[in-house]
Write a protein that holds these residues in place. Structure first.
Motif, PDB file in Angstrom:
ATOM      1  N   UNK A 156      73.340  55.432  51.427  1.00 55.76           N
ATOM      2  CA  UNK A 156      73.582  54.254  52.252  1.00 55.76           C
ATOM      3  C   UNK A 156      74.145  54.616  53.619  1.00 55.76           C
ATOM      4  N   UNK A 157      73.820  53.797  54.605  1.00 60.01           N
ATOM      5  CA  UNK A 157      74.524  53.783  55.874  1.00 60.01           C
ATOM      6  C   UNK A 157      75.392  52.533  55.832  1.00 60.01           C
ATOM      7  N   UNK A 158      76.543  52.603  56.408  1.00 55.07           N
ATOM      8  CA  UNK A 158      77.430  51.437  56.459  1.00 55.07           C
ATOM      9  C   UNK A 158      77.723  50.865  55.067  1.00 55.07           C
ATOM     10  N   UNK A 204      80.880  43.159  45.306  1.00 59.65           N
ATOM     11  CA  UNK A 204      79.627  43.301  46.038  1.00 59.65           C
ATOM     12  C   UNK A 204      79.561  44.698  46.632  1.00 59.65           C
ATOM     13  N   UNK A 205      78.353  45.206  46.691  1.00 58.08           N
ATOM     14  CA  UNK A 205      78.067  46.467  47.372  1.00 58.08           C
ATOM     15  C   UNK A 205      76.987  46.151  48.391  1.00 58.08           C
ATOM     16  N   UNK A 206      77.163  46.668  49.587  1.00 57.25           N
ATOM     17  CA  UNK A 206      76.166  46.393  50.616  1.00 57.25           C
ATOM     18  C   UNK A 206      76.096  47.561  51.596  1.00 57.25           C
ATOM     19  N   UNK A 207      75.019  47.557  52.338  1.00 61.82           N
ATOM     20  CA  UNK A 207      74.790  48.577  53.348  1.00 61.82           C
ATOM     21  C   UNK A 207      73.321  48.611  53.706  1.00 61.82           C
ATOM     22  N   UNK A 208      72.970  49.614  54.481  1.00 66.84           N
ATOM     23  CA  UNK A 208      71.569  49.830  54.860  1.00 66.84           C
ATOM     24  C   UNK A 208      71.103  51.124  54.215  1.00 66.84           C
ATOM     25  N   UNK A 240      67.369  56.040  54.372  1.00 61.81           N
ATOM     26  CA  UNK A 240      66.003  56.380  54.771  1.00 61.81           C
ATOM     27  C   UNK A 240      65.240  55.211  55.348  1.00 61.81           C
ATOM     28  N   UNK A 241      65.411  54.032  54.763  1.00 61.58           N
ATOM     29  CA  UNK A 241      64.610  52.875  55.154  1.00 61.58           C
ATOM     30  C   UNK A 241      65.240  52.017  56.237  1.00 61.58           C
ATOM     31  N   UNK A 242      66.557  52.012  56.320  1.00 65.29           N
ATOM     32  CA  UNK A 242      67.251  51.130  57.241  1.00 65.29           C
ATOM     33  C   UNK A 242      67.319  49.691  56.769  1.00 65.29           C
TER      34      UNK A 242
END
Length: 129
Positions: free
Chosen positions: A59-61, A82-86, A89-91
């Motif tokens: 993940x990013x961010x 919750x888990x979140x991010x970008x 590889x895909x963004x």
């Protein structure tokens, strides 16, 4: 011990949010199970920490936020988070909201099981909405 169990789980989530492994809060023989194909049956602190590093690295961010926490008896603690991010590889932005059941013994987490559905998690500990 319910208050101490809840505080331990709260500390694990707070430390993970800061990027800390929370290593000493996990029992050396912790059992970890989630719907993630690489984490369906992890056993042991070292295996768990290796998985968490790999997972966070995809993940990013990356963010993890504790939304609800409550004692459900017998040294078990329910968490909605919750888990979140970008995706690195895909963004692509993603967010999941699993519910988990932690089991605590002697001041350490001995197991964690995540469910995609809150009702299923509650049912696993003999509770209903």
């Amino acid at each position: 011990m319910s208050r101490e169990d809840v505080e331990l789980v709260r500390a694990i989530h707070a430390r993970r949010r800061r990027g800390d492994s929370a290593r000493e809060l996990f029992d050396p023989e912790i059992e970890w199970s989630t719907p993630h194909p690489d984490a369906s049956a992890i056993r042991g602190r070292e295996e768990l920490l290796a998985f968490l590093r790999r997972y966070a690295g995809t993940w990013q961010d990356y963010r993890i936020e504790l939304e609800e926490i409550r004692d459900v008896g017998e040294h078990r603690v329910l968490v909605l988070f919750s888990e979140s991010g970008r995706g690195r590889g895909s963004g692509v932005e993603a967010r999941v909201r699993p519910t988990g059941i932690w089991t605590v013994r002697d001041g350490r987490a001995i197991s964690f099981k995540a469910y995609g559905d809150r009702t299923e998690a509650l049912k696993s500990v003999g509770l209903r909405e």
